[in-house]
Design an enzyme around this catalytic site. Sequence first.
Site, PDB file in Angstrom:
ATOM      1  CG  ASP A 144      -2.104   0.926   1.068  1.00  0.00           C
ATOM      2  OD1 ASP A 144      -2.359   1.391  -0.056  1.00  0.00           O
ATOM      3  OD2 ASP A 144      -2.770   1.197   2.083  1.00  0.00           O
ATOM      4  CG  ASN A 149      -7.957  -1.737  -5.217  1.00  0.00           C
ATOM      5  OD1 ASN A 149      -7.029  -2.525  -5.013  1.00  0.00           O
ATOM      6  ND2 ASN A 149      -8.237  -0.757  -4.365  1.00  0.00           N
TER       7      ASN A 149
HETATM    8  C1  IPE Z   1      -5.542  -2.687  -0.275  1.00  0.00           C
HETATM    9  O1  IPE Z   1      -5.152  -1.356  -0.430  1.00  0.00           O
HETATM   10  C2  IPE Z   1      -5.493  -3.374  -1.602  1.00  0.00           C
HETATM   11  C3  IPE Z   1      -4.167  -3.521  -2.184  1.00  0.00           C
HETATM   12  C4  IPE Z   1      -3.028  -3.245  -1.617  1.00  0.00           C
HETATM   13  C5  IPE Z   1      -4.160  -4.077  -3.502  1.00  0.00           C
HETATM   14  P1  IPE Z   1      -6.232  -0.196  -0.566  1.00  0.00           P
HETATM   15  O2  IPE Z   1      -5.465   1.081  -0.661  1.00  0.00           O
HETATM   16  O3  IPE Z   1      -7.186  -0.486  -1.642  1.00  0.00           O
HETATM   17  O4  IPE Z   1      -7.010  -0.306   0.828  1.00  0.00           O
HETATM   18  P2  IPE Z   1      -7.820   0.784   1.646  1.00  0.00           P
HETATM   19  O5  IPE Z   1      -8.822   1.379   0.712  1.00  0.00           O
HETATM   20  O6  IPE Z   1      -6.841   1.814   2.106  1.00  0.00           O
HETATM   21  O7  IPE Z   1      -8.406   0.051   2.797  1.00  0.00           O
HETATM   22  C1  IPE Z   2      -1.516   0.246  -3.390  1.00  0.00           C
HETATM   23  O1  IPE Z   2      -1.309   1.612  -3.435  1.00  0.00           O
HETATM   24  C2  IPE Z   2      -1.768  -0.368  -4.742  1.00  0.00           C
HETATM   25  C3  IPE Z   2      -3.184  -0.672  -5.019  1.00  0.00           C
HETATM   26  C4  IPE Z   2      -4.154  -0.626  -4.166  1.00  0.00           C
HETATM   27  C5  IPE Z   2      -3.517  -1.056  -6.370  1.00  0.00           C
HETATM   28  P1  IPE Z   2      -2.506   2.624  -3.426  1.00  0.00           P
HETATM   29  O2  IPE Z   2      -2.897   2.934  -4.826  1.00  0.00           O
HETATM   30  O3  IPE Z   2      -3.613   2.177  -2.558  1.00  0.00           O
HETATM   31  O4  IPE Z   2      -1.812   3.910  -2.784  1.00  0.00           O
HETATM   32  P2  IPE Z   2      -2.469   4.907  -1.730  1.00  0.00           P
HETATM   33  O5  IPE Z   2      -2.945   4.074  -0.582  1.00  0.00           O
HETATM   34  O6  IPE Z   2      -3.581   5.603  -2.431  1.00  0.00           O
HETATM   35  O7  IPE Z   2      -1.345   5.811  -1.343  1.00  0.00           O
HETATM   36 MG    MG Z   3      -4.065   2.402  -0.606  1.00  0.00          MG
END
Ligand code: IPE
Ligand code: IPE
Ligand code: MG
Length: 246
Positions: A18, A66
């Site tokens: 993340d 997502n």
């Molecule tokens: C969890 O991250 C999913 C992945 C790392 C693929 P998100 O960024 O989607 O999760 P939330 O929304 O912060 O809980």
């Molecule tokens: C994790 O990074 C990757 C996916 C969830 C696909 P994020 O895209 O969630 O990055 P933040 O949490 O918005 O910084």
């Molecule tokens: Mg995230």
Amino acid sequence: MLELDREKLPNHLAIIMDGNGRWAQERMLKRIIGHQKGVETVRSIVEESSLIGIRYLTLFAFSAENWLRPRSEVKSLMALLKKYIAMETPRLMKNNIRFNVIGDLRELPADVGDAVQSAAARTAENTGMVLTLALSYGSRQEILTAVKRLAEDIAAGRISSETVDEKIFTTYLYTYGLPDPDFLIRTSGEMRISNFLLWQLAYAELYFTEVNWPDFGKDEFYKALGSFQARERRYGLTSGQLRNRS
Ligand code: IPE
Ligand code: IPE
Ligand code: MG
């Protein structure tokens, strides 16, 4: 760098990767640049994990939730995934890594689904680390799908409800064949599970770091593994009971 006890590594390491978007935004860059940097981290953590002897590595790459992100981000992520899988396959072969995927693959665009299937097929005979990507993955959806299939088998008389135990139930999950994770790492400072492996993480050790995924380097990785090695896993028992056992 910390010295690791090779005998005490997690057998199955799961990571919620993340913070790609924030990493980019902090640098006034587009979110997709953060995802591109994140792929480099994936490459180095996969190689390092396989090198030190971790048997199973599972990476949360794209959640069922997502899909609700802006269309342009979803599109770029899918394109990046396809490119990553195609580009990495030779390296997976070289490192004897078996590629696996969990999630609702029917939701993936056809070309990404094909790339996934082809990487899994090409690496199927590899005997080293098992690398699992969680794609279009949601744990509640996984559990519900399992319950429905189990109910069908019970209704059809293929199995009796009395015999259903944890072991049988897990054969209906996407993760069938994988041991439960021992250790979960989540980057970027968020302290939540976000619908990842809810059943399978029942007794995993959890580790959270403020570092965003694109900055999660080898030092940070070893720090996390060091934390795992310092823990006592009691599974409901007392420390005394554990000492008497060994
Ligand atoms: C969890 O991250 C999913 C992945 C790392 C693929 P998100 O960024 O989607 O999760 P939330 O929304 O912060 O809980
Ligand atoms: C994790 O990074 C990757 C996916 C969830 C696909 P994020 O895209 O969630 O990055 P933040 O949490 O918005 O910084
Ligand atoms: Mg995230």
